[in-house]
Scaffold this active site. Structure first.
Site, short mmCIF file in Angstrom:
data_model
loop_
_atom_site.label_atom_id
_atom_site.label_comp_id
_atom_site.label_asym_id
_atom_site.label_seq_id
_atom_site.Cartn_x
_atom_site.Cartn_y
_atom_site.Cartn_z
N PRO A 113 0.82 -1.22 0.00
CA PRO A 113 0.00 0.00 0.00
C PRO A 113 0.85 1.27 0.00
CG PRO A 113 -0.51 -1.44 1.90
CD PRO A 113 0.76 -1.91 1.29
N GLU A 114 0.84 1.94 -1.12
CA GLU A 114 1.43 3.27 -1.21
C GLU A 114 0.29 4.21 -1.58
OE1 GLU A 114 4.94 3.36 -3.67
OE2 GLU A 114 5.52 1.33 -3.14
#
Length: 276
Positions: free
Chosen positions: A2-3
């Site tokens: 998750p960015e």
DNA sequence: AACGATCCCTGTTGGC
DNA sequence: TGCCAACAGGGATCGT
């Protein structure tokens, strides 16, 4: 992982579910998940009865302003996944947090490695938290070239490390930082302060297209353990990555084998020919 | 102040 | 086949 892109994808899925909804129940299932609150019990206690007035994002932080001037913060860490299910749905392994709304939905955080967290802050607490130190959002508040150049001026750390520093720019993580540097043709190891204005301009202009391509493909799912869309589907950006995870494979632009080095303690992939 | 190193976590992977 | 060390990484923290 998750960015920004993955968090934005989650935000877009959560917005219709949460915006205007009232939280009717909340429970923290793992103590570490509430560690960012000065009083961990505050997380569930403060949520119940509150109405969600917006579903926002800054960098990798999901931000839901509530009535009563509270701020609900969710961070996915590196293995966090938000699911929207019915309350009767079986509780998945590694579920760290559950909350229910007056619309009959349940929002859960499933996070095997517990690097993620859930917090509920007063305005004063938010100001004391790391939220206040975040730089401009890489997608929605990208600074003009001269301002970005000013930020990098005199910095001796590798540009890759600076792109990962959320105080410089909020949202880029290990995958997208490498992709942005490849698109910009910049060696990840170059000192930030060594970039001239033309370099910074190319860097700046590379950020949005990479992030938007990621968004079009639903983000990057490295495996089915980590990031998935809230409906359980995998993101498809993995197959479009130009450098990340492609050690020894030919550069898609020039054919030179991609190399892997460790920068700022992170695996860093680049093309030794395209990136100078 | 800036920067690099270390730590927190656990599922997966690769070597023996 | 089975075991175990190494690895992955966002962010906090610590030492220089």
């Amino acid at each position: 992982m998750p960015e920004l892109v993955e968090v934005e994808t989650v935000r877009r899925a959560l917005e219709p579910v949460l915006h205007g909804a009232r939280i009717t129940a909340a429970a923290v299932m793992h103590p570490r998940t509430a560690r960012r609150n000065e009083r961990p019990d505050d997380v569930a206690e403060r949520l119940v009865g509150r109405r969600v007035t917006a579903v926002d994002r800054h960098g990798k932080f999901l931000l839901c302003p509530l009535d009563e001037d509270l701020l609900w913060v969710i961070h996915l860490g590196m293995s966090g996944r938000v699911t929207v299910v019915s309350p009767e749905s079986p509780v998945e392994r590694h579920t760290r947090f559950r909350s229910a709304t007056d619309r009959g939905d349940e929002i859960r955080l499933v996070d095997p490695r517990t690097f993620g967290f859930v917090a509920v802050f007063t305005p004063e607490e938010a100001k004391r938290s790391s939220l206040a130190k975040l730089g401009p959002d890489a997608l929605t508040a990208l600074p003009p070239t001269r301002l970005l150049a000013r930020t990098l001026e005199g910095r001796r750390a590798p540009i890759k490390a600076l792109l990962l520093d959320q105080r410089v720019l909020a949202g880029l993580g290990n995958i997208y930082a490498d992709e942005v540097l490849h698109r910009a043709g910049i060696d990840p190891l170059r000192a930030g302060g060594d970039l001239d204005v033309a370099d910074v301009e190319r860097l700046r202009r590379s950020i949005r297209p990479v992030l938007e391509e990621g968004l079009r493909h639903g983000g990057t799912s490295l495996d089915d353990l980590a990031y998935l869309l809230p409906d359980g589907r995998a993101g498809e950006f993995l197959t479009r990555l130009r450098v990340y995870g492609r050690e020894d494979q030919p550069c898609l632009r020039c054919g030179t084998p991609i190399i892997r080095r460790v920068v700022a303690g992170r695996s860093t992939y680049s093309c030794p020919s395209c990136q100078r």
